[in-house]
Design a protein around this motif. Structure first.
Motif, PDB file in Angstrom:
ATOM      1  N   PHE A  40       4.417  41.097  30.662  1.00 30.91           N
ATOM      2  CA  PHE A  40       3.516  42.062  30.058  1.00 30.91           C
ATOM      3  C   PHE A  40       4.344  43.088  29.303  1.00 30.91           C
ATOM      4  CE2 PHE A  40       1.660  40.413  33.899  1.00 30.91           C
ATOM      5  CZ  PHE A  40       0.367  40.097  33.529  1.00 30.91           C
ATOM      6  N   LYS A  41       4.005  43.317  28.042  1.00 28.53           N
ATOM      7  CA  LYS A  41       4.668  44.358  27.263  1.00 28.53           C
ATOM      8  C   LYS A  41       3.716  45.544  27.194  1.00 28.53           C
ATOM      9  CE  LYS A  41       7.120  45.438  23.081  1.00 28.53           C
ATOM     10  NZ  LYS A  41       7.694  44.967  21.842  1.00 28.53           N
ATOM     11  N   ILE A  55      -3.111  44.727  36.666  1.00 32.83           N
ATOM     12  CA  ILE A  55      -2.583  43.363  36.757  1.00 32.83           C
ATOM     13  C   ILE A  55      -3.086  42.694  38.026  1.00 32.83           C
ATOM     14  CG2 ILE A  55      -0.489  41.989  37.089  1.00 32.83           C
ATOM     15  CD1 ILE A  55       0.905  44.013  35.154  1.00 32.83           C
ATOM     16  N   SER A  56      -2.985  43.389  39.161  1.00 33.98           N
ATOM     17  CA  SER A  56      -3.341  42.774  40.444  1.00 33.98           C
ATOM     18  C   SER A  56      -4.850  42.623  40.648  1.00 33.98           C
ATOM     19  CB  SER A  56      -2.730  43.553  41.606  1.00 33.98           C
ATOM     20  OG  SER A  56      -3.250  44.858  41.658  1.00 33.98           O
ATOM     21  N   ILE A  73       9.685  43.308  37.988  1.00 36.61           N
ATOM     22  CA  ILE A  73      10.884  43.728  37.264  1.00 36.61           C
ATOM     23  C   ILE A  73      10.414  44.485  36.029  1.00 36.61           C
ATOM     24  CG2 ILE A  73      12.929  42.953  36.004  1.00 36.61           C
ATOM     25  CD1 ILE A  73      12.821  40.396  37.783  1.00 36.61           C
ATOM     26  N   GLN A  74      10.934  45.692  35.863  1.00 29.97           N
ATOM     27  CA  GLN A  74      10.611  46.497  34.689  1.00 29.97           C
ATOM     28  C   GLN A  74      11.854  46.548  33.816  1.00 29.97           C
ATOM     29  OE1 GLN A  74       8.915  50.279  35.849  1.00 29.97           O
ATOM     30  NE2 GLN A  74       7.886  49.320  37.595  1.00 29.97           N
ATOM     31  N   THR A  88       9.153  57.041  22.072  1.00 33.10           N
ATOM     32  CA  THR A  88       8.736  55.644  21.979  1.00 33.10           C
ATOM     33  C   THR A  88       8.852  55.037  23.360  1.00 33.10           C
ATOM     34  OG1 THR A  88       9.550  55.494  19.722  1.00 33.10           O
ATOM     35  CG2 THR A  88       9.180  53.426  20.882  1.00 33.10           C
ATOM     36  N   ARG A  89       7.740  54.577  23.879  1.00 28.55           N
ATOM     37  CA  ARG A  89       7.764  54.065  25.237  1.00 28.55           C
ATOM     38  C   ARG A  89       7.205  52.644  25.277  1.00 28.55           C
ATOM     39  NH1 ARG A  89       7.902  59.265  25.400  1.00 28.55           N
ATOM     40  NH2 ARG A  89       8.569  60.494  27.158  1.00 28.55           N
ATOM     41  N   ASP A  90       8.091  51.699  25.272  1.00 29.64           N
ATOM     42  CA  ASP A  90       7.726  50.296  25.421  1.00 29.64           C
ATOM     43  C   ASP A  90       8.585  49.721  26.537  1.00 29.64           C
ATOM     44  OD1 ASP A  90       5.886  50.126  23.292  1.00 29.64           O
ATOM     45  OD2 ASP A  90       7.525  49.923  21.861  1.00 29.64           O
ATOM     46  N   ILE A  91       7.946  49.066  27.488  1.00 26.04           N
ATOM     47  CA  ILE A  91       8.692  48.387  28.534  1.00 26.04           C
ATOM     48  C   ILE A  91       8.087  47.005  28.733  1.00 26.04           C
ATOM     49  CG2 ILE A  91       9.335  50.502  29.739  1.00 26.04           C
ATOM     50  CD1 ILE A  91       7.243  49.844  31.858  1.00 26.04           C
ATOM     51  N   GLU A  92       8.858  46.128  29.344  1.00 31.30           N
ATOM     52  CA  GLU A  92       8.363  44.801  29.688  1.00 31.30           C
ATOM     53  C   GLU A  92       8.323  44.694  31.201  1.00 31.30           C
ATOM     54  OE1 GLU A  92      10.918  42.006  27.777  1.00 31.30           O
ATOM     55  OE2 GLU A  92      10.122  42.443  25.796  1.00 31.30           O
TER      56      GLU A  92
END
Length: 103
Positions: A40-41, A55-56, A73-74, A88-92
């Motif tokens: 998930f991005k 998600i859950s 895992i982030q 800018t805040r993008d995480i996977e």
């Protein structure tokens, strides 16, 4: 103990170590099991929201998958400087999954 019931979780910061024999004795080594991952991005507003619950409680029940293990895992990529200093805040997010067992 680490559970969603208690709300207590361990947080590890780390990097991938391709050779565990080279890891210094002063460091903690955590080996994660091999798994298939849902990816998930997330961007700014999604990170602020309760993404874990979504998600859950929304994505997983509507999919053909279930959690394989109780961790995620982030990943903060090389854009971490932008994350910390420029807004800018993008995480996977990687969630270990397995095909849902049908009784």
């Amino acid at each position: 103990p680490e559970t969603t019931r208690t709300g207590f979780f361990e947080i590890f910061l780390g990097v991938e170590a391709p050779n565990v024999s080279g890891v210094s004795v002063e460091l903690l080594l955590k080996v994660l099991p091999e798994s298939t991952y849902a990816t998930f991005k997330l961007s700014t507003t999604q990170i602020i929201a309760d993404w874990s619950r979504r998600i859950s409680h929304e994505w997983l029940p509507g999919s053909d998958y279930q959690l394989a293990y109780n961790y995620d895992i982030q990943v903060y990529t090389s854009r971490i400087w932008e994350f910390l200093h420029e807004g800018t805040r993008d995480i996977e997010i990687y969630i270990p999954i397995t095909k849902r067992r049908i009784p």
